[in-house]
Design an enzyme around this catalytic site. Sequence first.
Site, mmCIF file in Angstrom:
data_model
loop_
_atom_site.group_PDB
_atom_site.id
_atom_site.type_symbol
_atom_site.label_atom_id
_atom_site.label_comp_id
_atom_site.label_asym_id
_atom_site.label_seq_id
_atom_site.Cartn_x
_atom_site.Cartn_y
_atom_site.Cartn_z
ATOM 1 N N ASP A 1 -3.928 9.332 -1.758
ATOM 2 C CA ASP A 1 -4.256 8.026 -2.190
ATOM 3 C C ASP A 1 -3.608 7.532 -1.142
ATOM 4 O O ASP A 1 -2.205 8.187 -0.158
ATOM 5 C CB ASP A 1 -3.132 7.425 -4.031
ATOM 6 N N ASP B 1 -9.205 0.047 -5.181
ATOM 7 C CA ASP B 1 -7.993 -0.551 -6.555
ATOM 8 C C ASP B 1 -9.417 -1.490 -7.108
ATOM 9 O O ASP B 1 -8.734 -2.212 -6.366
ATOM 10 C CB ASP B 1 -6.973 -0.806 -6.601
ATOM 11 N N GLU C 1 -4.541 4.185 3.607
ATOM 12 C CA GLU C 1 -3.943 3.029 4.666
ATOM 13 C C GLU C 1 -3.518 3.400 6.111
ATOM 14 O O GLU C 1 -3.534 3.526 6.947
ATOM 15 C CB GLU C 1 -3.833 1.770 3.755
#
Length: 503
Positions: free
Chosen positions: A222, A292, A225
């Site tokens: 997760d 998300d 980035e």
Amino acid sequence: MRHVNAKCSIPFVYSSVGYGFLWNNPSIGSVELSNNRTRWNAAATRKIDYIVILGNPKEVAKALADLTGYAPIMPHWATGFWQSRLRYETQEDLLEVARRYKKEGVPLSAIICDYFHWTEQGDYKFDPEYWKDIKAMSHELHDMGTKLIVSMWPTINENSENYEHMLKNDMLIKTKDGSGKVFNFYGPQAEIDVTNPKTREFVFRKLKENYLDNGVDALWFDEAEPEIHPEHFGDLTLHIGRGDEYALIYPYYYSKMAYEGFKSISDEEPVTLTRCAYLGSQKYGSLVWSGDIYSSFESLSDQVKSGLNMAMCGIPWWNTDIGGFWGADTTSDYFRELIVRWFQYGVFSPVMRLHGNRNRHGEKKRDVKEASGDPNEIWSFGERNYEILKDLIFLRERLRPYIEKQMEIASKTGYPIMRPMFFEFPEDENCYNLGEQYMFGDEILFAPIVNKGQTKKTVYLPEGEWILTKTKEKFTEGFYEISAEINEFIAFVKDGAEVIDCF
């Protein structure tokens, strides 16, 4: 061009004129696409490098894979249905769900343990207060035919048992002030520097000791980035160089850490669920999802286009949070319609994974770091929906041989399984204007319903003969208005294709 949650920037475009353009610079920047010019801007770079690839979509996809790498062959288990939610708070919570699927006779390929199952961010281990016997849990899941996937973040805080070692050995991203601390929505943290080979070796060793050696089958990377607020990449220094010069490449090395680690201990091709990607991430088994996103029909429409864009950028392994992540009221008619339409889209996605942070209608069950949202299993959205969703999972099961064949094609040719219409029909001008229907492999045409209350959709069929799966009626080239009640979807199969027997 910058990575943030739900926005992945891969600097590649394909033109209907017949070429692909690869901007080979991982710096923060921008691109302007207009009628009379295209302009690419790099915020910081030591060179300008780009590649023009002439050809039709298939020729360009093959050349792009030659340059950046081919995806492995996806293992069988990953092509089935994945269950997830934010979040299972304890070992028993997770097992209860898997047992229910088994009792209901619904195939469950994988179940995911989401974040804050750990002791501290950066410890990479289960909290033994809530997860008491990981080996026993994984063994029970395996006996039910279900894989266990566990989430990790690239964040680490000062309370972690690994913090001092990683800080002293230059394994963390540095900031201008020398502190190494950045912010995400849980406050000040440091971020591991996966561009450093020492970091990748150290962190994967911890993941192996605490997760894989206890029966965990795959990892969910997760915040890939990575998620840093504010996004002042010029203030960051990585092992590879300045943050603003190399920021886009971070998820590439994040996936590389998992792939090389898994390959050092197993011959099976790994699958790593990642929230971001860069050119070449596919060769490291990166299964990218769109982050998300909101639980809305508008968001569902966006995901169809996003998946097709990712496919054209050389990333064949793609999925979304079925139902969206934010803002769902599972008791509402709106969401109960949305979840069915999104589930239909999930069947015709490379990976079918249910996830989301559902609005909570009750009190927190126990004293844990982060409470879960409402239930997010297929029986959580009403009896009628349960029967529809269950049938869609069984359809996915029947389609798995076809999907695995298409995954094998992707690994050999670079052709994605989710294909814009023009990918298969480059000479048909109509196919360049169709953003909400696509080819799923080379034999199935899928047209998802993406609007609230919609029960009809205009579909374009290119040259050839096509069979509507729900009626087995034959169609030829042209535009058609096709009906689809809530328990129906719109899919066509090329006449003569054996996959029609799955429907």
